[in-house]
Motif scaffolding. Sequence first.
Motif, short mmCIF file in Angstrom:
data_model
loop_
_atom_site.label_atom_id
_atom_site.label_comp_id
_atom_site.label_asym_id
_atom_site.label_seq_id
_atom_site.Cartn_x
_atom_site.Cartn_y
_atom_site.Cartn_z
N ILE A 38 -14.90 59.53 49.76
CA ILE A 38 -15.90 58.54 49.99
C ILE A 38 -15.34 57.36 51.00
CG2 ILE A 38 -18.02 57.05 49.52
CD1 ILE A 38 -18.48 59.56 47.28
N GLN A 39 -14.04 56.56 50.97
CA GLN A 39 -14.16 55.63 51.47
C GLN A 39 -13.84 55.25 52.93
OE1 GLN A 39 -9.77 55.21 50.30
NE2 GLN A 39 -10.19 53.08 49.35
N MET A 40 -14.14 56.79 53.38
CA MET A 40 -14.23 56.58 55.16
C MET A 40 -15.73 56.28 55.47
SD MET A 40 -15.59 60.83 56.53
CE MET A 40 -16.10 59.73 57.86
N TRP A 41 -16.51 56.64 54.66
CA TRP A 41 -17.57 55.06 54.52
C TRP A 41 -17.27 54.13 53.97
CZ3 TRP A 41 -20.66 59.67 51.10
CH2 TRP A 41 -20.73 60.94 52.34
N SER A 42 -17.31 52.96 54.86
CA SER A 42 -16.62 51.58 54.66
C SER A 42 -17.72 50.89 53.49
CB SER A 42 -16.19 50.66 55.93
OG SER A 42 -15.46 49.44 56.06
N GLY A 43 -16.88 50.00 52.57
CA GLY A 43 -18.21 49.78 52.05
C GLY A 43 -19.01 50.51 51.26
N VAL A 44 -19.02 51.76 51.11
CA VAL A 44 -19.90 52.77 50.16
C VAL A 44 -18.77 52.08 48.91
CG1 VAL A 44 -21.32 54.27 49.67
CG2 VAL A 44 -21.23 53.60 51.26
N PRO A 45 -19.32 51.76 47.03
CA PRO A 45 -18.63 52.02 46.20
C PRO A 45 -18.59 53.40 45.63
CG PRO A 45 -20.73 51.68 45.72
CD PRO A 45 -20.86 51.18 47.17
N TYR A 46 -18.04 53.66 44.88
CA TYR A 46 -17.82 54.80 44.55
C TYR A 46 -18.10 55.66 43.36
CZ TYR A 46 -12.76 55.61 46.30
OH TYR A 46 -11.41 55.98 46.90
N ASN A 47 -18.23 56.48 42.73
CA ASN A 47 -19.37 56.72 41.81
C ASN A 47 -21.01 56.53 41.89
OD1 ASN A 47 -17.52 58.04 40.00
ND2 ASN A 47 -17.50 56.07 39.47
N ILE A 67 -23.29 54.51 62.59
CA ILE A 67 -23.04 53.96 64.14
C ILE A 67 -22.04 53.44 64.08
CG2 ILE A 67 -23.08 53.38 66.07
CD1 ILE A 67 -26.11 53.51 66.47
N LYS A 68 -21.92 52.21 63.09
CA LYS A 68 -20.82 51.42 63.55
C LYS A 68 -20.01 52.01 61.91
CE LYS A 68 -22.28 47.62 64.73
NZ LYS A 68 -22.98 45.43 64.64
N VAL A 102 -21.38 49.35 55.97
CA VAL A 102 -22.55 49.26 55.28
C VAL A 102 -23.15 47.69 56.00
CG1 VAL A 102 -21.99 50.46 53.07
CG2 VAL A 102 -21.19 47.65 53.07
N SER A 103 -23.80 47.67 55.86
CA SER A 103 -24.84 46.59 56.65
C SER A 103 -24.07 44.90 55.75
CB SER A 103 -26.19 46.74 56.42
OG SER A 103 -26.54 47.30 57.19
N GLN A 104 -23.49 44.21 56.92
CA GLN A 104 -24.30 42.39 55.63
C GLN A 104 -24.62 42.15 54.62
OE1 GLN A 104 -24.22 40.11 59.64
NE2 GLN A 104 -21.61 40.65 60.07
N ASP A 105 -26.34 42.74 54.49
CA ASP A 105 -26.64 41.63 53.46
C ASP A 105 -26.47 42.92 52.94
OD1 ASP A 105 -28.31 44.18 54.83
OD2 ASP A 105 -30.14 43.04 54.62
N SER A 106 -26.06 44.10 52.72
CA SER A 106 -25.72 44.89 51.17
C SER A 106 -24.53 44.45 50.62
CB SER A 106 -25.15 46.43 52.04
OG SER A 106 -26.76 47.00 52.50
#
Length: 124
Positions: A33-42, A68-69, A72-76
């Motif tokens: 899942i780390q390929m989605w930068s900023g998304v936590p595990y589980n 596209i980027k 995660v968005s800055q406000d997340s």
Amino acid sequence: MQRRSQRLILSGTMYWRFDEDIQFVELDYPRDIQMWSGVPYNIDAVFQSQNGKTYFLKKKYSWEFNDIKMKVSQDSPQPIGEFWLKCPKEMRDSFNRPLSSRQFLNCPQANVSFLCLILMRIWN
């Protein structure tokens, strides 16, 4: 040409892409899942909104993802209660200091607040 229907299956730190048309997990999976930068595990849930944005949910928070980027968005993250259910911010710490019935009933969103209170109890 019609776009293929795909679903993501998430578990812990990994994800799989399932092709609905051929009813099979695509080759070269699982992936981290780390390929989605900023998304936590589980992650508890993920969905794509009608506005085309992808949202990841975990416990009491949601992360808006920029497809596209690929981050995660800055406000997340955003509190689910406030962002999705429009719960009042005052309810965020309502378990640390109880609201009186007068405070609760005077809230302009009392029935929404009650639903938020129940959901926050479940998520804690």
